[in-house]
Design a protein around this motif. Structure first.
Motif, PDB file in Angstrom:
ATOM      1  N   ALA A 157       0.845  -1.134  -0.007  1.00 47.42           N
ATOM      2  CA  ALA A 157       0.148  -0.018   0.030  1.00 47.42           C
ATOM      3  C   ALA A 157       0.854   1.267   0.022  1.00 47.42           C
ATOM      4  CB  ALA A 157      -0.871  -0.050   1.015  1.00 47.42           C
ATOM      5  N   SER A 158       0.443   2.310  -0.298  1.00 46.28           N
ATOM      6  CA  SER A 158       0.780   3.800  -0.297  1.00 46.28           C
ATOM      7  C   SER A 158       0.047   4.733   0.279  1.00 46.28           C
ATOM      8  CB  SER A 158       1.690   4.034  -1.648  1.00 46.28           C
ATOM      9  OG  SER A 158       0.655   3.963  -2.809  1.00 46.28           O
ATOM     10  N   GLY A 159      -0.451   5.654  -0.675  1.00 48.97           N
ATOM     11  CA  GLY A 159      -1.533   6.744  -0.391  1.00 48.97           C
ATOM     12  C   GLY A 159      -0.981   8.097  -0.438  1.00 48.97           C
ATOM     13  N   THR A 160      -1.559   8.918   0.264  1.00 39.55           N
ATOM     14  CA  THR A 160      -1.302  10.335  -0.029  1.00 39.55           C
ATOM     15  C   THR A 160      -0.010  10.866   0.549  1.00 39.55           C
ATOM     16  OG1 THR A 160      -2.306  10.970   2.317  1.00 39.55           O
ATOM     17  CG2 THR A 160      -4.010  10.825   0.328  1.00 39.55           C
ATOM     18  N   ASN A 161       0.994  10.069   1.069  1.00 40.88           N
ATOM     19  CA  ASN A 161       1.824  10.734   1.750  1.00 40.88           C
ATOM     20  C   ASN A 161       3.124  10.045   1.004  1.00 40.88           C
ATOM     21  OD1 ASN A 161       1.330  12.548   3.882  1.00 40.88           O
ATOM     22  ND2 ASN A 161       1.143  10.832   5.130  1.00 40.88           N
ATOM     23  N   ALA A 162       2.770   9.214   0.053  1.00 39.75           N
ATOM     24  CA  ALA A 162       3.882   8.657  -0.733  1.00 39.75           C
ATOM     25  C   ALA A 162       4.930   9.278  -1.338  1.00 39.75           C
ATOM     26  CB  ALA A 162       3.331   7.368  -1.638  1.00 39.75           C
ATOM     27  N   VAL A 163       4.399  10.658  -1.789  1.00 41.92           N
ATOM     28  CA  VAL A 163       5.283  11.453  -2.637  1.00 41.92           C
ATOM     29  C   VAL A 163       6.506  11.981  -1.834  1.00 41.92           C
ATOM     30  CG1 VAL A 163       4.136  13.535  -2.041  1.00 41.92           C
ATOM     31  CG2 VAL A 163       5.498  13.471  -4.310  1.00 41.92           C
ATOM     32  N   ARG A 164       6.480  11.968  -0.553  1.00 43.46           N
ATOM     33  CA  ARG A 164       7.468  12.257   0.269  1.00 43.46           C
ATOM     34  C   ARG A 164       8.100  11.117   1.136  1.00 43.46           C
ATOM     35  NH1 ARG A 164       8.559  17.698   3.596  1.00 43.46           N
ATOM     36  NH2 ARG A 164      10.167  17.103   4.949  1.00 43.46           N
ATOM     37  N   TYR A 165       7.124  10.240   1.737  1.00 41.61           N
ATOM     38  CA  TYR A 165       7.697   9.243   2.578  1.00 41.61           C
ATOM     39  C   TYR A 165       7.906   7.813   2.010  1.00 41.61           C
ATOM     40  CZ  TYR A 165       6.636  12.826   5.998  1.00 41.61           C
ATOM     41  OH  TYR A 165       6.656  14.111   6.593  1.00 41.61           O
ATOM     42  N   GLN A 250       9.101  18.042 -10.509  1.00 41.77           N
ATOM     43  CA  GLN A 250      10.314  18.287 -11.358  1.00 41.77           C
ATOM     44  C   GLN A 250      11.258  19.242 -10.773  1.00 41.77           C
ATOM     45  OE1 GLN A 250       8.998  18.564 -15.464  1.00 41.77           O
ATOM     46  NE2 GLN A 250       8.898  16.269 -15.920  1.00 41.77           N
ATOM     47  N   MET A 251      10.758  20.177 -10.217  1.00 41.41           N
ATOM     48  CA  MET A 251      11.694  21.197  -9.499  1.00 41.41           C
ATOM     49  C   MET A 251      12.204  20.673  -8.137  1.00 41.41           C
ATOM     50  SD  MET A 251       9.909  24.932 -10.147  1.00 41.41           S
ATOM     51  CE  MET A 251      11.356  25.937  -9.008  1.00 41.41           C
ATOM     52  N   GLY A 252      11.678  19.534  -7.650  1.00 41.37           N
ATOM     53  CA  GLY A 252      12.267  18.935  -6.399  1.00 41.37           C
ATOM     54  C   GLY A 252      11.658  19.650  -5.020  1.00 41.37           C
ATOM     55  N   ILE A 253      10.494  20.275  -5.227  1.00 42.30           N
ATOM     56  CA  ILE A 253      10.104  20.802  -3.942  1.00 42.30           C
ATOM     57  C   ILE A 253       9.498  19.624  -3.221  1.00 42.30           C
ATOM     58  CG2 ILE A 253       8.336  22.187  -2.980  1.00 42.30           C
ATOM     59  CD1 ILE A 253       8.450  23.847  -6.024  1.00 42.30           C
ATOM     60  N   PRO A 254       9.874  19.529  -1.797  1.00 37.58           N
ATOM     61  CA  PRO A 254       9.485  18.351  -1.057  1.00 37.58           C
ATOM     62  C   PRO A 254       8.003  18.445  -0.454  1.00 37.58           C
ATOM     63  CG  PRO A 254      10.780  19.765   0.319  1.00 37.58           C
ATOM     64  CD  PRO A 254      10.859  20.594  -1.216  1.00 37.58           C
ATOM     65  N   VAL A 255       6.961  18.556  -1.369  1.00 35.03           N
ATOM     66  CA  VAL A 255       5.985  18.648  -0.751  1.00 35.03           C
ATOM     67  C   VAL A 255       5.252  17.325  -0.090  1.00 35.03           C
ATOM     68  CG1 VAL A 255       4.765  20.051  -2.436  1.00 35.03           C
ATOM     69  CG2 VAL A 255       4.712  17.828  -2.794  1.00 35.03           C
ATOM     70  N   ALA A 256       4.501  17.297   0.884  1.00 34.79           N
ATOM     71  CA  ALA A 256       4.332  16.109   1.700  1.00 34.79           C
ATOM     72  C   ALA A 256       3.402  15.207   0.901  1.00 34.79           C
ATOM     73  CB  ALA A 256       3.866  16.356   3.192  1.00 34.79           C
ATOM     74  N   ARG A 257       2.374  16.076   0.670  1.00 31.72           N
ATOM     75  CA  ARG A 257       1.197  15.429   0.009  1.00 31.72           C
ATOM     76  C   ARG A 257       0.628  16.319  -1.217  1.00 31.72           C
ATOM     77  NH1 ARG A 257      -3.254  13.033   4.470  1.00 31.72           N
ATOM     78  NH2 ARG A 257      -1.921  13.591   6.193  1.00 31.72           N
ATOM     79  N   VAL A 258       0.332  15.867  -2.433  1.00 28.77           N
ATOM     80  CA  VAL A 258      -0.395  16.650  -3.387  1.00 28.77           C
ATOM     81  C   VAL A 258      -1.385  15.681  -4.079  1.00 28.77           C
ATOM     82  CG1 VAL A 258       1.573  16.208  -5.097  1.00 28.77           C
ATOM     83  CG2 VAL A 258      -0.133  17.916  -5.385  1.00 28.77           C
TER      84      VAL A 258
END
Length: 471
Positions: A157-165, A250-258
């Motif tokens: 599983a993953s989910g909403t936080n996967a982009v950062r964590y 692509q700009m590498g901004i470390p958003v936690a969720r999008v």
């Protein structure tokens, strides 16, 4: 192949086997129709396929005992966590025994100095985070449903936080697993890295109960962010919203969720959660870090969204406001069902490289606009993953057939873009038909060899993940 109307092919239970189960488990063994049916359906579009019996395990020994006995008699054995899967993972297509792990719900150890927790398989993510509240730590994987940790590991599983964590693959350090013949193995220790032998942990993660039954999980924990800020931003069209996300990543901004919601999903969410969101394509952001870092991230992202026609951010900085927004997002599935009362949902997901995301979402939406039924699109678009809810009349076979054609085209499109047939739902029953196109025959032969080596009698969640060799 009709992927929605598979017939059950039960293996007959040998004489006296139910009595043996009842002697060992007592009242924790049930053959009641309501209990069996509850354990024979999930959130997939399939009809109920109940097991012959349900046993409630309370210990590793319970699971090992039932595995040994099912193995000895060649009886199908299906692990059950929270029942929130979407692709038919838990359906008892060959009857057999369902082992319900929900009562294995103990948090065994928390090592805050090492950022790890050891939990039984039935512990849910909310339960774990509630117990960590006073430690300053949290477990970030958030698939929306209050799923069990064992089930989350089994489905990767993953989910909403996967982009950062990351996903469960990145956040599970070790597993305790009961094998098909009832042995108990530990896949690793708590060291943060190891080069010792095959990576058995990753072998079982995502195996959907077909290679072993996960009974304990050691997970990574993270410090609670010093500052958290959430915002929503509306866009004039779907393409502008998705291209904003591509630029942010692509700009590498470390958003936690999008997270992305199309107009239909926003409208359904307003109705279901009593909100007043602007009913146009919407992005929901969350930023974690120090106050200064959060402010800098948000300012940069807001400028990017403006460049794509996005409106100014609407902020939700108070915890209760953030919670209300994220609860509404997590309820998008149930909200979508409200757009067509009495409907059933065929829910699918794909994941593509971020550079192809706008193209994939756009083509999918154009095809769905011509469909005879309503739909919604939501997505964890920060990692290229999006979901489609097709809201179908359960008594209209033509709609089911149309939804399957659209699903097949969506998956074919994703694979042609070097993506995958599922970013987080898993394979179960519904997506078996796509495994050959994604992996090829030789890779499937390797997977079948692994299955045969670990489960030679094919008792563990049979009929899932792998298509028949001749299919």
């Amino acid at each position: 192949m009709d992927t929605l109307h598979l017939a059950q092919r039960p293996r007959p239970l040998p004489a006296g086997f139910l009595s043996t189960l009842q002697d060992y488990f007592g009242e924790r063994c049930s053959t009641a129709q309501s209990v069996r049916e509850h354990h024979g359906r999930d959130e997939s579009p399939y009809p109920t396929m109940p097991p012959d019996a349900v046993v409630y395990a309370q210990s590793v020994d319970d699971v090992a005992w039932v595995a040994r006995h099912c193995h000895a008699h060649g009886i199908a054995l299906i692990p059950f966590g929270a029942g929130s899967s979407l692709e038919g993972h838990i359906l008892a297509v060959q009857g057999g025994v369902c082992v319900d792990l929900s009562r294995m719900d103990q948090i065994l150890q928390v090592h805050p100095e090492d950022f790890t927790a050891t939990v039984q398989a039935g512990v849910t993510r909310k339960q774990l985070n509630d117990s960590l509240r006073d430690t300053g730590l949290f477990f970030p994987i958030d698939p929306g449903a209050d799923a069990s940790l064992g089930g989350m590991a089994a489905t990767r599983a993953s989910g909403t936080n996967a982009v950062r964590y990351g996903t469960m693959r990145d956040n599970v350090m070790s597993l305790k697993v009961v094998t098909a013949d009832g042995r108990v193995i530990t896949t690793a220790n708590r060291a943060r890295k190891s080069s010792a032998g095959y990576d058995l942990t990753r072998l079982f993660i995502g195996s959907e109960g077909t290679l072993g039954i996960i009974v304990e999980v050691i997970v990574r924990l993270y410090p609670q962010p010093e500052a958290i800020s959430a915002a929503i931003c509306n866009f004039p069209d779907l393409d502008s919203a998705v291209r904003s996300v591509i630029d942010v990543i692509q700009m590498g901004i470390p958003v936690a969720r999008v997270e992305f919601m199309d107009s239909g999903a926003v409208r359904a969410t307003n109705q279901y959660s009593h909100l007043t969101l602007n009913e146009s394509p919407l992005l929901l952001f969350e930023f974690h870090g120090s106050p200064a870092a959060v402010r800098e991230q948000a300012e940069t992202v807001q400028q990017i969204t403006r460049d794509h026609g996005g409106l100014d951010f609407e902020w939700a900085e108070r915890p209760e406001d953030r919670s209300r927004l994220w609860t509404a997002r997590h309820n998008a599935y149930f909200a979508g069902l409200g757009l067509r009362p009495g409907c059933r949902s065929s829910t699918t997901d794909v994941c593509v490289p971020i550079s192809r995301l706008a193209e994939c979402v756009g083509e999918t939406a154009r095809e769905l606009d011509a469909a005879s039924f309503p739909y919604t699109i939501v997505g964890h678009v920060g990692d290229g993953n999006f979901h489609v809810l097709m809201l179908l009349d359960p008594d209209n076979p033509a709609e089911w057939a149309e939804s399957e054609r659209l699903n097949h085209r969506l998956v074919q499109r994703a694979i042609e873009m070097d993506g995958t047939c599922t970013g987080e739902h898993g394979i179960g029953l519904h997506k078996q038909v796509f495994m050959r196109a994604e992996h090829g025959d030789d890779a499937l032969d390797v997977m079948r060899a692994l299955k045969a080596a670990l489960d030679p009698r094919d008792i563990l969640n049979p009929g899932k993940i792998l298509p028949a060799a001749s299919a």
